[in-house]
Each structure stands twice: as C-alpha cells, then as structure tokens.
Motif scaffolding. Structure first.
Motif, PDB file in Angstrom:
ATOM      1  N   ASN A 122       1.010  -0.640  -0.536  1.00 43.06           N
ATOM      2  CA  ASN A 122      -0.593  -0.456   0.052  1.00 43.06           C
ATOM      3  C   ASN A 122       0.928   0.985  -0.687  1.00 43.06           C
ATOM      4  N   ASN A 123       0.388   2.581   0.042  1.00 43.88           N
ATOM      5  CA  ASN A 123       0.622   3.651  -0.481  1.00 43.88           C
ATOM      6  C   ASN A 123       2.317   3.224   0.818  1.00 43.88           C
ATOM      7  N   GLU A 124       1.286   3.776   2.263  1.00 47.09           N
ATOM      8  CA  GLU A 124       2.036   3.654   3.576  1.00 47.09           C
ATOM      9  C   GLU A 124       3.702   2.590   3.178  1.00 47.09           C
ATOM     10  N   GLY A 125       3.448   1.484   3.065  1.00 50.85           N
ATOM     11  CA  GLY A 125       4.147   0.313   2.961  1.00 50.85           C
ATOM     12  C   GLY A 125       5.108   1.181   1.476  1.00 50.85           C
ATOM     13  N   TYR A 126       4.804   1.068   0.377  1.00 49.98           N
ATOM     14  CA  TYR A 126       5.761   2.056   0.093  1.00 49.98           C
ATOM     15  C   TYR A 126       6.594   3.102   0.623  1.00 49.98           C
ATOM     16  N   ALA A 127       6.177   4.274   0.949  1.00 50.85           N
ATOM     17  CA  ALA A 127       6.871   5.435   1.900  1.00 50.85           C
ATOM     18  C   ALA A 127       7.702   4.780   2.818  1.00 50.85           C
ATOM     19  N   SER A 128       7.341   3.859   3.421  1.00 57.53           N
ATOM     20  CA  SER A 128       8.777   3.963   4.247  1.00 57.53           C
ATOM     21  C   SER A 128       9.748   2.545   4.149  1.00 57.53           C
ATOM     22  N   ALA A 129       9.104   1.711   2.678  1.00 58.69           N
ATOM     23  CA  ALA A 129      10.210   0.917   2.472  1.00 58.69           C
ATOM     24  C   ALA A 129      11.324   1.845   1.290  1.00 58.69           C
ATOM     25  N   LYS A 130      10.515   2.966   0.608  1.00 61.12           N
ATOM     26  CA  LYS A 130      11.250   4.300   0.215  1.00 61.12           C
ATOM     27  C   LYS A 130      12.173   4.525   1.205  1.00 61.12           C
ATOM     28  N   ALA A 131      11.588   4.979   2.608  1.00 60.92           N
ATOM     29  CA  ALA A 131      12.667   6.066   3.711  1.00 60.92           C
ATOM     30  C   ALA A 131      13.403   5.243   4.056  1.00 60.92           C
ATOM     31  N   ASN A 132      13.516   3.494   4.590  1.00 58.86           N
ATOM     32  CA  ASN A 132      13.672   2.832   5.462  1.00 58.86           C
ATOM     33  C   ASN A 132      14.840   1.379   5.256  1.00 58.86           C
ATOM     34  N   LEU A 133      14.583   0.936   3.780  1.00 54.95           N
ATOM     35  CA  LEU A 133      14.974  -0.198   3.085  1.00 54.95           C
ATOM     36  C   LEU A 133      16.321   0.036   2.824  1.00 54.95           C
ATOM     37  N   ASN A 134      16.720   0.143   2.589  1.00 53.63           N
ATOM     38  CA  ASN A 134      18.994  -0.266   2.145  1.00 53.63           C
ATOM     39  C   ASN A 134      18.705  -1.476   1.408  1.00 53.63           C
ATOM     40  N   ASN A 135      19.796  -1.024   0.740  1.00 55.12           N
ATOM     41  CA  ASN A 135      20.322  -2.588   0.047  1.00 55.12           C
ATOM     42  C   ASN A 135      20.787  -3.375   0.793  1.00 55.12           C
ATOM     43  N   PRO A 136      20.434  -4.984   0.754  1.00 55.00           N
ATOM     44  CA  PRO A 136      21.945  -5.044   1.774  1.00 55.00           C
ATOM     45  C   PRO A 136      23.148  -5.841   1.019  1.00 55.00           C
ATOM     46  N   GLY A 157       2.901   6.211 -20.699  1.00 60.54           N
ATOM     47  CA  GLY A 157       3.112   6.704 -19.641  1.00 60.54           C
ATOM     48  C   GLY A 157       4.178   6.998 -18.765  1.00 60.54           C
ATOM     49  N   VAL A 158       5.614   5.236 -19.040  1.00 58.94           N
ATOM     50  CA  VAL A 158       6.433   5.176 -18.185  1.00 58.94           C
ATOM     51  C   VAL A 158       7.548   6.168 -17.814  1.00 58.94           C
ATOM     52  N   PRO A 159       7.325   6.669 -17.219  1.00 53.70           N
ATOM     53  CA  PRO A 159       8.848   7.741 -16.674  1.00 53.70           C
ATOM     54  C   PRO A 159      10.233   7.741 -16.507  1.00 53.70           C
ATOM     55  N   SER A 160      10.753   8.352 -16.607  1.00 56.89           N
ATOM     56  CA  SER A 160      12.102   8.387 -16.955  1.00 56.89           C
ATOM     57  C   SER A 160      12.459   8.439 -15.540  1.00 56.89           C
ATOM     58  N   TYR A 161      13.980   7.849 -14.656  1.00 53.49           N
ATOM     59  CA  TYR A 161      14.035   7.685 -13.532  1.00 53.49           C
ATOM     60  C   TYR A 161      14.719   8.458 -12.453  1.00 53.49           C
ATOM     61  N   HIS A 220      10.625  -2.228  -3.417  1.00 55.12           N
ATOM     62  CA  HIS A 220       9.545  -2.516  -3.155  1.00 55.12           C
ATOM     63  C   HIS A 220       8.674  -2.987  -4.485  1.00 55.12           C
ATOM     64  N   VAL A 221       8.285  -2.007  -5.461  1.00 57.67           N
ATOM     65  CA  VAL A 221       7.907  -1.710  -6.677  1.00 57.67           C
ATOM     66  C   VAL A 221       8.320  -3.454  -7.478  1.00 57.67           C
ATOM     67  N   MET A 222       9.458  -4.247  -7.426  1.00 54.09           N
ATOM     68  CA  MET A 222       9.815  -4.774  -7.757  1.00 54.09           C
ATOM     69  C   MET A 222       9.392  -6.460  -7.236  1.00 54.09           C
ATOM     70  N   TYR A 223       9.246  -5.928  -6.353  1.00 55.30           N
ATOM     71  CA  TYR A 223       8.715  -7.396  -4.875  1.00 55.30           C
ATOM     72  C   TYR A 223       6.842  -6.796  -5.514  1.00 55.30           C
ATOM     73  N   TYR A 224       6.119  -6.212  -5.141  1.00 54.73           N
ATOM     74  CA  TYR A 224       4.205  -6.162  -5.210  1.00 54.73           C
ATOM     75  C   TYR A 224       4.555  -5.845  -6.715  1.00 54.73           C
ATOM     76  N   GLY A 225       5.333  -4.931  -7.304  1.00 56.62           N
ATOM     77  CA  GLY A 225       4.310  -4.267  -8.768  1.00 56.62           C
ATOM     78  C   GLY A 225       3.162  -2.444  -8.400  1.00 56.62           C
ATOM     79  N   ILE A 226       3.357  -2.312  -9.119  1.00 61.02           N
ATOM     80  CA  ILE A 226       3.309  -0.960  -9.146  1.00 61.02           C
ATOM     81  C   ILE A 226       1.934  -0.115 -10.406  1.00 61.02           C
ATOM     82  N   ASN A 227       0.586  -0.014 -10.290  1.00 60.67           N
ATOM     83  CA  ASN A 227       0.474   0.772 -11.549  1.00 60.67           C
ATOM     84  C   ASN A 227       0.012  -0.743 -12.273  1.00 60.67           C
ATOM     85  N   THR A 228       0.438  -0.326 -13.868  1.00 54.86           N
ATOM     86  CA  THR A 228       0.510  -1.430 -15.029  1.00 54.86           C
ATOM     87  C   THR A 228       1.507  -2.264 -14.836  1.00 54.86           C
ATOM     88  N   MET A 229       2.064  -2.204 -14.136  1.00 54.27           N
ATOM     89  CA  MET A 229       3.793  -2.767 -13.999  1.00 54.27           C
ATOM     90  C   MET A 229       3.614  -4.162 -13.126  1.00 54.27           C
TER      91      MET A 229
END
Length: 232
Positions: free
Chosen positions: A81-95, A136-140, A152-161
């Motif tokens: 959900n949006n909260e999970g995405y925001a939390s992953a964006k802020a707190n999840l780091n690449n190990p 509608g695919v945005p540039s990074y 997070h997006v690869m794990y769950y997908g987002i929109n049409t992805m």
C-alpha cells in the motif's frame, strides 16, 4: 471347408460370450495375466495429483508440514500500500555490497526484465513505449526514488507494472536495484558510486526488511535450500 467353417463359428461364439459378460464375469484390462505395454495401464512413476494409497489422503500433492518455512526464505515486512511504499522508500536499504559483479549482474537482469519498458538507459523509452504498446513510463530522473522503493515496486508491482517476485530472487532484485540506482545517477548527472572491494564485499547479509533478531537467524541459512521450522 467344414473345418474352417466350424473354426469361424467357434471363434464368433467365443467373442459373443466374452462381450456379453459383465464386470463380475471377466477381468479388467489391468487384471489381465498377460499385458502388452503394461506401462500404458500402470504408470511407472507417481504423477502430480494422482491418487495412491501410499500418500496421506490418497493424494500425491501435499502441503508443507505445518509450522515450517523454506530454509533461506526471508520475510518482507512492508505492506502493499502507499504507507508500505513510503516506509520502504525511507527505511529499506540494499544489503548487497556495491561491487562490479553485483552491478554487472543487475544490468544483465535489468536488460531481461525491465529495459523493454523503461529503456536501457532508464529514460522510460523502451521498445514497447516506442511502439506505443504502453504509455506513461516515467524516466528515473523525473521523480525521487531510492533502492528501497525500487525493490518494493519489483516485489509487489505498481500501476500497470506487475510483480517480479516470482521471476527473480531476493539477491537478483537487489542487484537490479543497484543498476537502476546507477542509471538514475547517470540521468541526473551525479557522480558514480565507488565499488566496494576486498573483504568488505561479502559482509552484508541479504535481507528484505530491517534487521532484527528473527531475520538475522534466517539470514544464517540463506545458502541451504532445505526446510526449517519457524523459530529454529
């Protein structure tokens, strides 16, 4: 001539008698004493979902033992959900350490799964976009993303992805995240990251969520594919 005629009559009578018998009077095909190609009647091996007395409930396909997990499986604590995405964006780091090998593997996987839409440079101009199959695919570099949000997006997908959790492993998703981060830096004109080399290259555990005691216990078993019980 009479002998041939009698033989024909006897054979016909025999066929009539056999064809008129019911199941109690004649054996089934699988009970014949002589069989041609017996494997056509009885499978040499067990087949998926077949019924057999050797299996519990007579069904071949069984659920895993209750309370067990695959050895090496890692929990992912961020919700879809949006909260999970925001939390992953802020707190999840690449190990995974940022090494040439991980970056090269990330590029290889990115070109397989992502470039068709996002483009090889990450500018959102993949072959499907150029052919107007999707739009509608945005540039990074057009939005703020982190490796945590990428994962997070690869794990769950987002929109049409759609989700790529079934096509890629934990390690592979993090390797892709490294490459996407490198593409984003190039698009923004930022300085490239320095590679980690030597003894530091293999120290980071592969975990999908912030480290805690439970996940640290899981990470010790990531190289073994057998099964372990929860809390082991």
């Amino acid at each position: 001539m009479n002998r041939i005629f009698k033989t024909f009559i006897y054979a016909a009578l025999g066929l009539v008698m056999v064809s008129c018998m019911n199941d109690n009077e004649t054996s089934t095909k699988t009970d014949r004493s002589v069989q041609y190609f017996p494997n056509m009647y009885r499978s040499a091996g067990y087949e998926t979902y077949q019924e057999a007395e050797i299996f519990p409930g007579n069904v071949e396909a069984q659920k895993p033992v209750e309370g067990t997990i695959s050895r090496g499986w890692m929990p992912y604590d961020y919700e879809n959900n949006n909260e999970g995405y925001a939390s992953a964006k802020a707190n999840l780091n690449n190990p995974l350490p940022y090494t040439e090998a991980n970056l090269a593997k990330g590029k290889e996987l990115y070109d397989i799964y992502c470039a068709v839409c996002h483009g090889t440079s990450g500018n959102g101009k993949g072959i499907l976009v150029k052919n107007e199959k999707i739009l509608g695919v945005p540039s990074y570099d057009s939005r703020e993303i982190t490796q945590g949000s990428i994962y997070h997006v690869m794990y769950y997908g987002i929109n049409t992805m759609g989700s790529y959790a079934s096509q890629t492993s934990i390690e592979e998703r993090w390797q892709i995240a490294h490459h996407v981060d490198a593409l984003t830096r190039d698009l923004k004109g930022e300085e490239k990251r320095e590679f980690v080399n030597g003894d530091d290259a293999g120290k980071a555990p592969v975990m999908e969520a912030p480290a805690d005691e439970t996940q640290q216990a899981y990470s010790n078993d990531t190289d073994n594919n057998s099964t372990t019980t929860e809390g082991e």
